[in-house]
Motif scaffolding. Structure first.
Motif, mmCIF file in Angstrom:
data_model
loop_
_atom_site.group_PDB
_atom_site.id
_atom_site.type_symbol
_atom_site.label_atom_id
_atom_site.label_comp_id
_atom_site.label_asym_id
_atom_site.label_seq_id
_atom_site.Cartn_x
_atom_site.Cartn_y
_atom_site.Cartn_z
ATOM 1 N N VAL A 272 -7.202 -9.571 106.634
ATOM 2 C CA VAL A 272 -7.502 -8.521 107.611
ATOM 3 C C VAL A 272 -8.423 -8.955 108.749
ATOM 4 N N ALA A 273 -8.999 -10.154 108.699
ATOM 5 C CA ALA A 273 -9.914 -10.591 109.755
ATOM 6 C C ALA A 273 -10.013 -12.110 109.741
ATOM 7 N N LEU A 274 -10.504 -12.675 110.857
ATOM 8 C CA LEU A 274 -10.796 -14.104 110.949
ATOM 9 C C LEU A 274 -12.303 -14.281 111.007
ATOM 10 N N GLY A 275 -12.827 -15.140 110.144
ATOM 11 C CA GLY A 275 -14.262 -15.380 110.107
ATOM 12 C C GLY A 275 -14.625 -16.814 110.430
ATOM 13 N N THR B 7 -25.183 -27.057 108.809
ATOM 14 C CA THR B 7 -25.945 -28.134 109.446
ATOM 15 C C THR B 7 -26.411 -29.178 108.433
ATOM 16 N N ASP B 8 -25.976 -29.048 107.166
ATOM 17 C CA ASP B 8 -26.373 -30.016 106.134
ATOM 18 C C ASP B 8 -25.196 -30.869 105.672
ATOM 19 N N GLY B 9 -24.256 -31.115 106.579
ATOM 20 C CA GLY B 9 -23.129 -31.965 106.229
ATOM 21 C C GLY B 9 -21.997 -31.229 105.548
ATOM 22 N N GLY B 10 -21.948 -29.931 105.701
ATOM 23 C CA GLY B 10 -20.838 -29.164 105.138
ATOM 24 C C GLY B 10 -20.984 -28.818 103.684
ATOM 25 N N LYS B 11 -22.231 -28.810 103.181
ATOM 26 C CA LYS B 11 -22.459 -28.459 101.775
ATOM 27 C C LYS B 11 -22.726 -26.968 101.602
ATOM 28 N N THR B 12 -23.548 -26.401 102.481
ATOM 29 C CA THR B 12 -23.824 -24.970 102.444
ATOM 30 C C THR B 12 -23.570 -24.386 103.826
ATOM 31 N N PHE B 13 -23.148 -23.141 103.858
ATOM 32 C CA PHE B 13 -22.730 -22.508 105.106
ATOM 33 C C PHE B 13 -23.421 -21.172 105.310
ATOM 34 N N ARG B 14 -23.568 -20.815 106.584
ATOM 35 C CA ARG B 14 -24.052 -19.486 106.964
ATOM 36 C C ARG B 14 -22.931 -18.773 107.704
ATOM 37 N N GLU B 15 -22.524 -17.627 107.170
ATOM 38 C CA GLU B 15 -21.445 -16.850 107.765
ATOM 39 C C GLU B 15 -21.946 -16.096 108.994
ATOM 40 N N ASP B 16 -21.109 -16.022 110.028
ATOM 41 C CA ASP B 16 -21.449 -15.226 111.200
ATOM 42 C C ASP B 16 -21.623 -13.755 110.812
ATOM 43 N N ASP B 17 -22.380 -13.034 111.619
ATOM 44 C CA ASP B 17 -22.666 -11.631 111.324
ATOM 45 C C ASP B 17 -21.438 -10.737 111.462
ATOM 46 N N LYS B 18 -20.468 -11.180 112.244
ATOM 47 C CA LYS B 18 -19.266 -10.367 112.433
ATOM 48 C C LYS B 18 -18.062 -11.287 112.557
ATOM 49 N N PRO B 19 -16.849 -10.779 112.292
ATOM 50 C CA PRO B 19 -15.658 -11.626 112.384
ATOM 51 C C PRO B 19 -15.324 -11.987 113.833
ATOM 52 N N ILE B 20 -14.562 -13.039 113.996
ATOM 53 C CA ILE B 20 -14.081 -13.426 115.325
ATOM 54 C C ILE B 20 -13.109 -12.369 115.837
ATOM 55 N N PHE B 21 -12.102 -12.067 115.017
ATOM 56 C CA PHE B 21 -11.132 -11.011 115.302
ATOM 57 C C PHE B 21 -10.846 -10.260 114.009
#
Length: 207
Positions: free
Chosen positions: A120-123, A128-142
């Motif tokens: 239902v959405a694109l996120g 910044t640690d080499g792709g080990k941990t991620f921070r999700e954006d506050d809202k979807p792209i679309f």
């Protein structure tokens, strides 16, 4: 030459985060290491939704032997299970200026929907640690409501950076009920399409 054994398997234990299903691989090379992101599904009998879906990670130096998989990204509280959000799928990784960007879609699992599992959405998430941990954006792209032709689903992002622009491709289709019972996901026809958008990387990483 096809490898004799698969890179990943579901464990078969439904309580495991990767117990029911693993698939949709999206790999990137960083610091001479393959970082393989993939979708993983856990069954949750008697709960709502009945599945939980995360993005996993396995790494390899030689392309043949991979590390034990671990969870790279879970859906944050902005996508609560109580509202039918199951998690994330179709990961696509991109490395730019030493930062790993992980694009994906957002999935729901609701008994009243047809089909029950929908994208239902694109996120987008950033590491910044080499792709080990991620921070999700506050809202979807679309979301699927962003365009008329994605009213059914929006899914499967793929991106590259070129000439200072983030170029994003994605798939989508109209609502299944608009085309009768013979139309199901995976059948190619005029109701399915590929979208394209240009997005500022700065806008994504500062959300």
């Amino acid at each position: 030459v096809k490898d004799a054994q698969p890179v990943l398997r579901a464990t078969g234990r439904q309580q495991d985060w990767n117990g029911f299903l693993v698939g949709e691989p999206g790999a990137v090379v960083l610091n001479d290491e393959i970082r393989l992101y993939f979708s993983a599904v856990q069954q949750l009998p008697g709960k709502m939704p009945a599945i939980a879906q995360v993005i996993g990670l396995a790494t390899s130096r030689d392309g043949a032997t991979f590390s034990s998989p671990q969870v790279a990204l879970r859906a944050p509280e902005t996508y609560p299970g109580a509202q039918g959000f199951a998690g994330f799928s179709t990961p696509f990784a991109l490395v730019h200026a030493g930062v790993v960007h992980l694009f994906h879609d957002v999935a729901t699992y609701r008994d009243e929907d047809e089909p029950t599992w929908q994208q239902v959405a694109l996120g987008h998430a950033v590491s910044t640690d080499g792709g080990k941990t991620f921070r999700e954006d506050d809202k979807p792209i679309f979301t699927r409501g962003s365009f008329d032709w994605t009213a059914g689903e929006i899914l499967a992002p793929a991106a590259l950076v070129e000439d200072g622009k983030l170029r994003l491709w994605f798939s989508g289709h109209l609502k299944i009920q608009d085309f009768g019972p013979m139309i199901r996901r995976g059948i190619v026809g005029p109701e399915f399409g590929i979208g394209y958008a240009e997005i500022s990387l700065d806008a994504l990483t500062t959300q």
